[in-house]
Write a protein that holds these residues in place. Structure first.
Motif, PDB file in Angstrom:
ATOM      1  N   ALA A 179       0.837  -1.205   0.000  1.00 13.26           N
ATOM      2  CA  ALA A 179       0.000   0.000   0.000  1.00 13.26           C
ATOM      3  C   ALA A 179       0.872   1.254   0.000  1.00 13.26           C
ATOM      4  N   ILE A 180       1.896   1.265   0.869  1.00  2.98           N
ATOM      5  CA  ILE A 180       2.776   2.449   0.978  1.00  2.98           C
ATOM      6  C   ILE A 180       3.509   2.695  -0.338  1.00  2.98           C
ATOM      7  N   LYS A 181       4.072   1.634  -0.893  1.00  6.01           N
ATOM      8  CA  LYS A 181       4.837   1.735  -2.146  1.00  6.01           C
ATOM      9  C   LYS A 181       3.935   2.209  -3.291  1.00  6.01           C
ATOM     10  N   THR A 182       2.756   1.606  -3.405  1.00  5.18           N
ATOM     11  CA  THR A 182       1.831   1.943  -4.505  1.00  5.18           C
ATOM     12  C   THR A 182       1.359   3.395  -4.384  1.00  5.18           C
ATOM     13  N   ALA A 183       1.025   3.822  -3.162  1.00  4.74           N
ATOM     14  CA  ALA A 183       0.528   5.188  -2.961  1.00  4.74           C
ATOM     15  C   ALA A 183       1.614   6.214  -3.307  1.00  4.74           C
ATOM     16  N   ASP A 190     -12.255  -9.438   1.206  1.00  3.48           N
ATOM     17  CA  ASP A 190     -11.507  -8.267   1.695  1.00  3.48           C
ATOM     18  C   ASP A 190     -10.545  -7.684   0.655  1.00  3.48           C
ATOM     19  N   SER A 191     -10.660  -8.111  -0.578  1.00  2.00           N
ATOM     20  CA  SER A 191      -9.770  -7.610  -1.631  1.00  2.00           C
ATOM     21  C   SER A 191     -10.047  -6.124  -1.910  1.00  2.00           C
ATOM     22  N   VAL A 192      -8.962  -5.330  -1.945  1.00  4.00           N
ATOM     23  CA  VAL A 192      -9.084  -3.900  -2.274  1.00  4.00           C
ATOM     24  C   VAL A 192      -8.022  -3.513  -3.303  1.00  4.00           C
ATOM     25  N   TYR A 193      -8.262  -2.408  -3.986  1.00  7.07           N
ATOM     26  CA  TYR A 193      -7.270  -1.852  -4.923  1.00  7.07           C
ATOM     27  C   TYR A 193      -7.170  -0.355  -4.689  1.00  7.07           C
ATOM     28  N   MET A 194      -6.195   0.290  -5.328  1.00  2.00           N
ATOM     29  CA  MET A 194      -5.920   1.697  -5.031  1.00  2.00           C
ATOM     30  C   MET A 194      -5.933   2.531  -6.304  1.00  2.00           C
ATOM     31  N   GLU A 195      -6.462   3.752  -6.176  1.00  2.00           N
ATOM     32  CA  GLU A 195      -6.469   4.679  -7.308  1.00  2.00           C
ATOM     33  C   GLU A 195      -6.068   6.077  -6.864  1.00  2.00           C
ATOM     34  N   TYR A 209      -0.377  11.229  -3.666  1.00  3.11           N
ATOM     35  CA  TYR A 209      -1.567  11.490  -2.829  1.00  3.11           C
ATOM     36  C   TYR A 209      -2.377  12.655  -3.390  1.00  3.11           C
ATOM     37  N   PRO A 210      -3.692  12.702  -3.084  1.00  3.08           N
ATOM     38  CA  PRO A 210      -4.477  11.739  -2.303  1.00  3.08           C
ATOM     39  C   PRO A 210      -4.775  10.465  -3.107  1.00  3.08           C
ATOM     40  N   VAL A 211      -4.969   9.363  -2.378  1.00  2.98           N
ATOM     41  CA  VAL A 211      -5.341   8.100  -3.030  1.00  2.98           C
ATOM     42  C   VAL A 211      -6.672   7.603  -2.464  1.00  2.98           C
ATOM     43  N   LEU A 212      -7.293   6.706  -3.223  1.00  4.20           N
ATOM     44  CA  LEU A 212      -8.583   6.144  -2.815  1.00  4.20           C
ATOM     45  C   LEU A 212      -8.453   4.626  -2.800  1.00  4.20           C
TER      46      LEU A 212
END
Ligand code: MV4
Length: 446
Positions: A144-148, A195-200, A153-156
């Motif tokens: 999460a940290i690496k991807t963000a 509980d799978s999530v992804y980031m944008e 930022y900001p990320v969702l």
């Protein structure tokens, strides 16, 4: 050929589908719960079957009862409308196994678009622009940290099994990140059992613009322009319009062609909606809906094409009735969703309608199953009707809408009609100057 269609829905959309069937000379079967024996869709259908008690899970969502109703009546196809079983891949599979035509896309396409990571990956592979984000699922705190950091930022954080805004968390800075990530995961686990999530990348002030597409399942596909659905509250759309006040004809044709090309490659069948966020002149895919949508009449108004006729044609194997070159976009249309709700708090207001007078005149369409004396049951969605107004220009459409809202009478319950009387006189709305947050700010400052 389809000769008898069972409509697995209720309310205005069941009527909408019935009307298309009648025009095509196809027999109709209504299904209903015990709470809906007096409903208009039951009265207007050729036959009707009671499929269970009031709760949706026991009636309109009860696959076995609906299949049994098909067998009893000899219906050879099912139109699911929107909501309920319309995006249920298992339902499409079961109908298939019974030799009953599901009026919609293949179960595989429903499944692909129901999983939001797979949907986004598929869209990207098909050449559709997507929101910058994680390559797939975000699996760990480190990930999460690496991807963000890569996205900025900001990320969702979004739930893979989510959609429609459920299970999203914003992180403004790295300080907020792990809490947002872990809260999103546990909420997703609770809400969806996954509980799978992804980031944008988080887009701050986008518009919600969606493209109507249609495929014949054999590699032909068209687009029918866009709808601007930015005016919403808690992910419930309130007002939709076509065209979007934000787009010019070149932008419309460019994104429309991208979507139609993608649907050709996918061999998509039936009606679909490709949802985008639109900010600073750029489109970003978020989701695809594999069904007819509530707001489809604004597209019908500006194209003159009956989308339910097309759905039935395609499901019958007859192909689309129009080519892209034959589609002419004409004028402007606005839809107001009339809900049995308080116009400020949106608290549902079921009960008996004492007076009902629908407006009329040029460029006016009312899709509703209610009538004077009808008692709105408390068990279902509060949408009781849709008002669709068409004009040659947006200005003409707004003038007409103001007149039409003055004519509309629904007494005995609270409705959202007074909200539209306010909106139609608002300068931002008159200028088409609004984003996805506009309505919530407007309601909060009132
Ligand atoms: C977003 C977003 C901002 N940035 N994605 C909400 C529903 C779901 N379909 C996607 N949603 C959003 N995704 C990124 N990267 C803001 C929203 C959003 C929204 C989108 C469409 C219509 C209304 C909305 C209201 C709040 C948030």
């Amino acid at each position: 050929m389809i000769s008898k269609i069972l409509i697995a829905n209720r309310g205005e959309i069941a009527l909408r589908v019935l009307r298309a069937c009648k025009e095509l000379g196809i027999a109709t079967v209504a299904v209903h719960s015990t709470a809906d024996s007096d409903a208009m869709h039951v009265r207007l259908a050729d036959e009707s079957v009671c499929i269970g008690p009031p709760p949706s899970r026991d009636s309109y969502l009860n696959i076995h009862q609906i299949v049994a109703a098909c067998e009893i009546t000899g219906a050879d196809a099912v139109h699911p409308g929107y909501g309920f079983l319309s995006e249920n891949a298992k339902f499409a599979d079961i109908l298939d196994a019974h030799g009953i035509t599901f009026i919609g896309p293949t179960a595989d396409h429903i499944r692909i678009m129901g999983d939001k990571i797979t949907a986004k990956q598929t869209a990207q592979d098909l050449g559709i622009p997507v929101v910058p984000g994680s390559a797939g699922e975000v699996l760990s705190d480190e990930d999460a940290i690496k991807t963000a950091r890569e996205i900025g930022y900001p990320v969702l954080i979004k739930a893979t099994a989510g959609g429609g805004g459920r299970g999203m968390k914003v992180a403004k800075t790295e300080e907020d990140l792990l809490e947002a990530f872990n809260t999103a995961r546990s909420e997703a686990a609770n809400a969806f059992g996954n509980d799978s999530v992804y980031m944008e990348k988080y887009l701050g002030k986008p518009r919600h613009i969606e493209i109507q597409v249609f495929g014949d399942g054999a590699g032909n596909a068209i687009h029918l322009g866009e709808r601007d659905c930015s005016l919403q509250r808690r992910h419930q759309k309130i007002w939709e319009e076509a065209n979007s006040p934000a787009l010019n004809v070149e932008q419309r044709m460019k994104i429309g062609q991208i979507c139609a090309d993608a649907m050709r490659k996918l061999k998509y069948r039936g009606a679909g909606t490709i949802e985008f966020l639109y900010e600073n002149g750029e489109f970003y895919f978020i989701e695809m809906n594999t069904r007819l949508q509530v707001e489809h009449p604004v597209t019908e108004a500006i194209t003159g094409i009956d989308l339910v006729h097309e759905q039935i044609r395609v499901a019958s194997g007859n192909g689309l009735s129009v080519t892209q070159d034959e589609i002419v976009f004409s004028g402007h249309a606005i839809e107001c969703r009339i809900n049995a709700e308080d116009p400020r708090t949106f608290v549902p207001s079921p009960g008996t309608i004492t007076h009902f007078h629908a407006p009329g005149g040029l460029g006016v369409r009312v899709d509703s199953g209610v009538y004077a004396g009808y008692k709105i049951p408390p068990y279902y969605d509060s949408l009781i009707g849709k008002l669709i107004v068409h004009g040659r220009t947006r200005v003409e459409c707004m003038m007409r809408l103001r007149r039409v809202l003055d004519e509309f009478v629904i007494d005995g319950i609270k409705t959202t009609l007074p909200l539209f009387q306010d909106l139609v006189s608002n300068p931002d709305i008159a200028n088409g100057d609004y984003d996805i947050h506009w309505l919530e700010h407007y309601l909060a400052n009132d």
